[in-house]
Scaffold this motif. Structure first.
Motif, PDB file in Angstrom:
ATOM      1  N   LEU A 247       0.860  -1.170   0.000  1.00  0.00           N
ATOM      2  CA  LEU A 247       0.000   0.000   0.000  1.00  0.00           C
ATOM      3  C   LEU A 247       0.901   1.225   0.000  1.00  0.00           C
ATOM      4  CD1 LEU A 247      -2.847   1.361   0.380  1.00  0.00           C
ATOM      5  CD2 LEU A 247      -2.409   1.232   2.846  1.00  0.00           C
ATOM      6  N   TYR A 248       0.648   2.175  -0.923  1.00  0.00           N
ATOM      7  CA  TYR A 248       1.506   3.352  -0.981  1.00  0.00           C
ATOM      8  C   TYR A 248       0.692   4.566  -1.422  1.00  0.00           C
ATOM      9  CZ  TYR A 248       1.681   2.447  -6.053  1.00  0.00           C
ATOM     10  OH  TYR A 248       1.360   2.224  -7.372  1.00  0.00           O
ATOM     11  N   GLY A 249       1.234   5.737  -1.137  1.00  0.00           N
ATOM     12  CA  GLY A 249       0.533   6.954  -1.506  1.00  0.00           C
ATOM     13  C   GLY A 249       1.248   8.176  -0.981  1.00  0.00           C
ATOM     14  N   GLY A 250       0.548   9.311  -1.030  1.00  0.00           N
ATOM     15  CA  GLY A 250       1.144  10.546  -0.554  1.00  0.00           C
ATOM     16  C   GLY A 250       0.371  11.749  -1.021  1.00  0.00           C
ATOM     17  N   ASN A 251       0.884  12.921  -0.667  1.00  0.00           N
ATOM     18  CA  ASN A 251       0.272  14.162  -1.118  1.00  0.00           C
ATOM     19  C   ASN A 251       1.363  15.177  -1.405  1.00  0.00           C
ATOM     20  OD1 ASN A 251       0.268  16.400   1.242  1.00  0.00           O
ATOM     21  ND2 ASN A 251       0.219  14.341   2.125  1.00  0.00           N
ATOM     22  N   ALA A 252       1.067  16.136  -2.280  1.00  0.00           N
ATOM     23  CA  ALA A 252       2.037  17.151  -2.656  1.00  0.00           C
ATOM     24  C   ALA A 252       1.308  18.450  -2.967  1.00  0.00           C
ATOM     25  CB  ALA A 252       2.838  16.690  -3.878  1.00  0.00           C
ATOM     26  N   TYR A 253       1.905  19.557  -2.544  1.00  0.00           N
ATOM     27  CA  TYR A 253       1.291  20.853  -2.820  1.00  0.00           C
ATOM     28  C   TYR A 253       2.345  21.949  -2.703  1.00  0.00           C
ATOM     29  CZ  TYR A 253       1.376  21.575   2.241  1.00  0.00           C
ATOM     30  OH  TYR A 253       1.778  21.717   3.534  1.00  0.00           O
ATOM     31  N   ARG A 254       2.056  23.076  -3.321  1.00  0.00           N
ATOM     32  CA  ARG A 254       2.875  24.279  -3.143  1.00  0.00           C
ATOM     33  C   ARG A 254       2.036  25.295  -2.375  1.00  0.00           C
ATOM     34  NH1 ARG A 254       7.433  25.420  -5.812  1.00  0.00           N
ATOM     35  NH2 ARG A 254       6.896  23.913  -7.440  1.00  0.00           N
ATOM     36  N   ASN A 255       1.176  25.959  -3.052  1.00  0.00           N
ATOM     37  CA  ASN A 255       0.204  26.792  -2.359  1.00  0.00           C
ATOM     38  C   ASN A 255      -0.897  25.857  -1.838  1.00  0.00           C
ATOM     39  OD1 ASN A 255      -2.082  28.393  -1.736  1.00  0.00           O
ATOM     40  ND2 ASN A 255      -1.392  30.015  -3.122  1.00  0.00           N
ATOM     41  N   PRO A 256      -1.080  25.755  -0.523  1.00  0.00           N
ATOM     42  CA  PRO A 256      -2.037  24.773   0.011  1.00  0.00           C
ATOM     43  C   PRO A 256      -3.482  25.037  -0.392  1.00  0.00           C
ATOM     44  CG  PRO A 256      -1.275  26.268   1.732  1.00  0.00           C
ATOM     45  CD  PRO A 256      -0.420  26.541   0.537  1.00  0.00           C
ATOM     46  N   THR A 257      -3.728  26.184  -1.017  1.00  0.00           N
ATOM     47  CA  THR A 257      -5.096  26.515  -1.432  1.00  0.00           C
ATOM     48  C   THR A 257      -5.325  26.279  -2.916  1.00  0.00           C
ATOM     49  OG1 THR A 257      -5.215  28.196   0.299  1.00  0.00           O
ATOM     50  CG2 THR A 257      -6.853  28.313  -1.467  1.00  0.00           C
ATOM     51  N   THR A 258      -4.327  26.634  -3.734  1.00  0.00           N
ATOM     52  CA  THR A 258      -4.537  26.600  -5.189  1.00  0.00           C
ATOM     53  C   THR A 258      -3.627  25.639  -5.933  1.00  0.00           C
ATOM     54  OG1 THR A 258      -2.968  28.428  -5.534  1.00  0.00           O
ATOM     55  CG2 THR A 258      -5.300  28.996  -5.157  1.00  0.00           C
ATOM     56  N   GLU A 259      -2.572  25.163  -5.315  1.00  0.00           N
ATOM     57  CA  GLU A 259      -1.623  24.304  -6.015  1.00  0.00           C
ATOM     58  C   GLU A 259      -1.482  22.955  -5.308  1.00  0.00           C
ATOM     59  OE1 GLU A 259       1.891  26.508  -8.034  1.00  0.00           O
ATOM     60  OE2 GLU A 259       1.514  27.549  -6.157  1.00  0.00           O
ATOM     61  N   ILE A 260      -2.546  22.200  -5.275  1.00  0.00           N
ATOM     62  CA  ILE A 260      -2.528  20.862  -4.696  1.00  0.00           C
ATOM     63  C   ILE A 260      -2.358  19.870  -5.842  1.00  0.00           C
ATOM     64  CG2 ILE A 260      -3.802  19.155  -3.363  1.00  0.00           C
ATOM     65  CD1 ILE A 260      -5.283  21.491  -2.030  1.00  0.00           C
ATOM     66  N   TYR A 261      -1.224  19.168  -5.861  1.00  0.00           N
ATOM     67  CA  TYR A 261      -0.897  18.287  -6.983  1.00  0.00           C
ATOM     68  C   TYR A 261      -1.367  16.850  -6.760  1.00  0.00           C
ATOM     69  CZ  TYR A 261       2.175  22.192  -8.120  1.00  0.00           C
ATOM     70  OH  TYR A 261       2.656  23.434  -8.413  1.00  0.00           O
ATOM     71  N   ALA A 262      -1.161  16.361  -5.579  1.00  0.00           N
ATOM     72  CA  ALA A 262      -1.602  14.996  -5.258  1.00  0.00           C
ATOM     73  C   ALA A 262      -2.245  15.049  -3.882  1.00  0.00           C
ATOM     74  CB  ALA A 262      -0.416  14.026  -5.263  1.00  0.00           C
ATOM     75  N   ASP A 263      -3.538  14.846  -3.840  1.00  0.00           N
ATOM     76  CA  ASP A 263      -4.293  15.036  -2.605  1.00  0.00           C
ATOM     77  C   ASP A 263      -4.531  13.687  -1.927  1.00  0.00           C
ATOM     78  OD1 ASP A 263      -5.745  16.066  -0.563  1.00  0.00           O
ATOM     79  OD2 ASP A 263      -7.529  16.514  -1.748  1.00  0.00           O
ATOM     80  N   HIS A 264      -3.552  13.276  -1.107  1.00  0.00           N
ATOM     81  CA  HIS A 264      -3.650  12.047  -0.339  1.00  0.00           C
ATOM     82  C   HIS A 264      -4.094  10.860  -1.210  1.00  0.00           C
ATOM     83  CE1 HIS A 264      -3.781  15.190   2.787  1.00  0.00           C
ATOM     84  NE2 HIS A 264      -3.145  14.296   3.513  1.00  0.00           N
ATOM     85  N   LYS A 265      -3.378  10.647  -2.303  1.00  0.00           N
ATOM     86  CA  LYS A 265      -3.660   9.534  -3.190  1.00  0.00           C
ATOM     87  C   LYS A 265      -3.210   8.223  -2.544  1.00  0.00           C
ATOM     88  CE  LYS A 265      -5.256  12.035  -6.600  1.00  0.00           C
ATOM     89  NZ  LYS A 265      -6.673  11.950  -7.043  1.00  0.00           N
ATOM     90  N   LYS A 266      -3.978   7.176  -2.781  1.00  0.00           N
ATOM     91  CA  LYS A 266      -3.660   5.860  -2.228  1.00  0.00           C
ATOM     92  C   LYS A 266      -3.808   4.810  -3.326  1.00  0.00           C
ATOM     93  CE  LYS A 266      -5.430   6.969   2.385  1.00  0.00           C
ATOM     94  NZ  LYS A 266      -6.401   6.579   3.447  1.00  0.00           N
ATOM     95  N   LEU A 267      -2.802   3.959  -3.457  1.00  0.00           N
ATOM     96  CA  LEU A 267      -2.838   2.848  -4.410  1.00  0.00           C
ATOM     97  C   LEU A 267      -2.370   1.590  -3.693  1.00  0.00           C
ATOM     98  CD1 LEU A 267      -1.251   4.606  -7.533  1.00  0.00           C
ATOM     99  CD2 LEU A 267      -3.676   4.199  -7.108  1.00  0.00           C
ATOM    100  N   HIS A 268      -2.747   0.442  -4.231  1.00  0.00           N
ATOM    101  CA  HIS A 268      -2.301  -0.803  -3.601  1.00  0.00           C
ATOM    102  C   HIS A 268      -2.062  -1.872  -4.657  1.00  0.00           C
ATOM    103  CE1 HIS A 268      -6.365  -2.611  -4.007  1.00  0.00           C
ATOM    104  NE2 HIS A 268      -6.812  -1.403  -3.697  1.00  0.00           N
ATOM    105  N   GLU A 269      -1.190  -2.818  -4.298  1.00  0.00           N
ATOM    106  CA  GLU A 269      -0.847  -3.935  -5.169  1.00  0.00           C
ATOM    107  C   GLU A 269      -0.849  -5.216  -4.345  1.00  0.00           C
ATOM    108  OE1 GLU A 269       2.949  -3.203  -6.969  1.00  0.00           O
ATOM    109  OE2 GLU A 269       2.482  -1.102  -7.416  1.00  0.00           O
TER     110      GLU A 269
END
Length: 522
Positions: A247-269
């Motif tokens: 199970l893996y995932g994560g989140n990424a952002y610059r401006n926490p309001t307008t530049e959210i790139y990966a919002d707590h994505k979760k994937l599994h294998e």
């Protein structure tokens, strides 16, 4: 990034493991070298060619497994290493090892720092590791490991476009717990692992520009369990079955309001695999199959087969074919303007032939390998109808030859040499066409000397019509003297010919670099 036979670890196509557990940044898919504890490495195992039958995704081009040390003695040992040298570089580490036969412990703390050979190129890291094992019985062992690294680095930019405030502040941890069994005809175990990272990155600015208003923040994690058991059903036979869940995932952002790139994505294998080996006199047959299920892509079959023949007392031949694959990472699927959630896995087939030969009762050994790797569905940025996006449009064909030899000329004198030639149908940066290395080690009594020469030709720094290539040689030397049984002093130098070269376009490597220090063992 690390490349293996022209396949990039920076793109997540080659897997790095520590003690058999995968280590990479889950959002971008690449290995994070700040996690590697070189002082604790006992050995490094390299799987050349696709290793997905064992490790699944991200091992499409091979795998590098860093095995950390554990006590091989009874009693207690404290090791301290201190060194310093060029460019304000200083390193220090302390290691405690203990074993009473059933219980063993390894603990380490380390700190590294340097001002760097260019302005704004400082680096520093602090790490700690605790590894322990306990024999519950003659057949069962419980072991575990926790490792935390905090690293800070500066990016000076290219020589033509220097950067200001280009910094990365990274904290990563890895942990695992394993229960193993070893019986006369069967052995196996169950392993749990969890890795996580926190990254705060300032992309910086060039002279005349303005500071970044926001930092880039990301967190990622990866956890899983693998269960395996091997059994010898009859003479010459080994059958291994295993199950992997990740199970893996994560989140990424610059401006926490307008530049959210990966919002707590979760994937599994989830995967199951079966490996079989049969020894028939001088011939050994190997076969394996893995069934991988991904939460986005469904089922993937990964086969592998090989045969080896002991043609004589000192001659061995091996032939193998294996399939590899890589699922798109979170960046490719969800981040930035080129993101594409319809991407499919990359795939590759690797074919290897190896000839090994031994002479002089094993004091002279040589190996020749010929390989061919073909990849399809490679993810590249492509323009369709004026829109740039990640798409499965790439392919590659890599082939080559690898030679290696070692010679124990005298009990105190040993030579090593290797050479590799790589032909890339599609040229990529970071992989040299020619690479060679020759070294000699002399150990008369308390004194030890090692001299090595590495040469690289046709290392592509850029591709296209006006491709830029790098050619260089690197002369290395290490001298040490054991003053007493418990203390040694050493000095080492790199690029002693003061070569001017680059391994990344716009980033010159340092000139002559010298480090010296002492090693204490109590």
């Amino acid at each position: 990034g690390i490349s293996l036979r022209g396949v990039s670890g920076g793109a997540g196509q080659m897997l790095v493991l520590i003690d058999g557990h995968p280590q990479y940044q889950s959002i971008y898919g690449h290995a994070v070298a700040d996690e590697y504890l070189s002082d604790l490495a006992e050995r490094v195992e390299v799987t050349r060619g696709a290793a997905s039958v064992l490790y699944g995704s991200n091992a499409m081009g091979g795998a590098i497994n860093i095995i950390t040390r554990k006590p091989s003695f009874l009693g207690n040992k404290v090791s301290i290493k201190l060194m310093g040298g060029s460019y304000g570089t200083a390193r220090g580490s302390a290691t405690e090892q203990y074993s009473n036969g059933r219980f063993s412990l390894t603990a380490n703390v380390a700190h590294d720092r340097t001002a760097g050979h260019r302005e704004n190129s400082a680096f520093r890291s602090t790490s700690g590791m605790l590894k322990a094992s306990y024999d519950l019985s003659a057949a069962w062992r419980l072991s575990g490991d926790v490792n935390v690294v905090r690293a800070y680095s500066e990016n000076p930019g290219t020589v033509d476009r220097p950067m200001i405030d280009g910094t990365a502040d990274i904290t990563r941890m890895m942990s695992w717990l394993s229960l193993e069994n070893h019986y006369e005809r069967t052995s196996g175990g169950i392993n749990f692992y969890y890795n996580a990272g926190k990254h705060d990155i300032n992309d910086g600015y060039a002279e005349g520009g303005t500071p970044q208003p926001y930092l880039f923040h990301s967190t990622d994690y990866q956890g899983g369990v693998n269960l395996f058991q091997a059994v010898n059903l009859f003479e010459g036979n080994t059958l291994t079955a295993g199950v992997d869940v990740k199970l893996y995932g994560g989140n990424a952002y610059r401006n926490p309001t307008t530049e959210i790139y990966a919002d707590h994505k979760k994937l599994h294998e989830e995967a199951g695999y079966l490996l079989a080996q049969q020894i028939l006199g001088p011939v050994t047959l190997d076969a394996g199959i893995r069934l991988e299920h991904h939460s986005l892509y469904g089922v993937e079959w990964i086969p592998q087969a090989g045969i080896s023949w002991l043609a004589g007392p000192n001659t061995a031949l091996k032939l193998s074919a294996s399939k590899g694959f890589r699922t798109p990472n979170l960046r490719e699927l969800y981040m930035y303007a080129v993101a594409n959630e319809e991407l499919l896995p990359e795939r590759a087939w690797s074919y290897d032939f190896t000839l090994s030969q031994h002479w002089l009762d094993g004091r002279l050994n040589a190996e020749l390998s010929v390989f061919y790797t073909q990849g399809t569905n490679i993810i590249e940025v492509n323009v369709v109808d004026g829109k740039r996006a990640n798409r499965n449009v790439g392919a590659f064909e890599n082939s080559g030859v690898e030679l290696s030899a070692d010679w124990l000329a005298l009990p105190t004198l040993k030579f090593n040499a290797n050479y590799s030639y790589l032909h890339m149908g599609t040229v990529y940066t970071g992989a040299p066409v020619h690479k060679y290395y020759v070294s000699g080690t002399w150990t008369p009594g308390r004194f030890s000397a090692n001299l090595g020469l590495m040469g690289v030709n046709d290392l592509y720094l850029s591709t296209g019509e006006n491709a830029v290539k790098s050619n260089y040689i690197d002369l290395k030397c290490r001298l040490s003297y054991r003053i007493a049984d418990w203390i040694s002093v050493f000095v080492r130098g790199e690029n002693l010919l003061n070569q001017s070269y680059q391994t990344m376009l716009g980033f010159p490597e340092p000139g002559i670099t010298v480090l010296g220090g002492l090693s204490i063992n109590l």
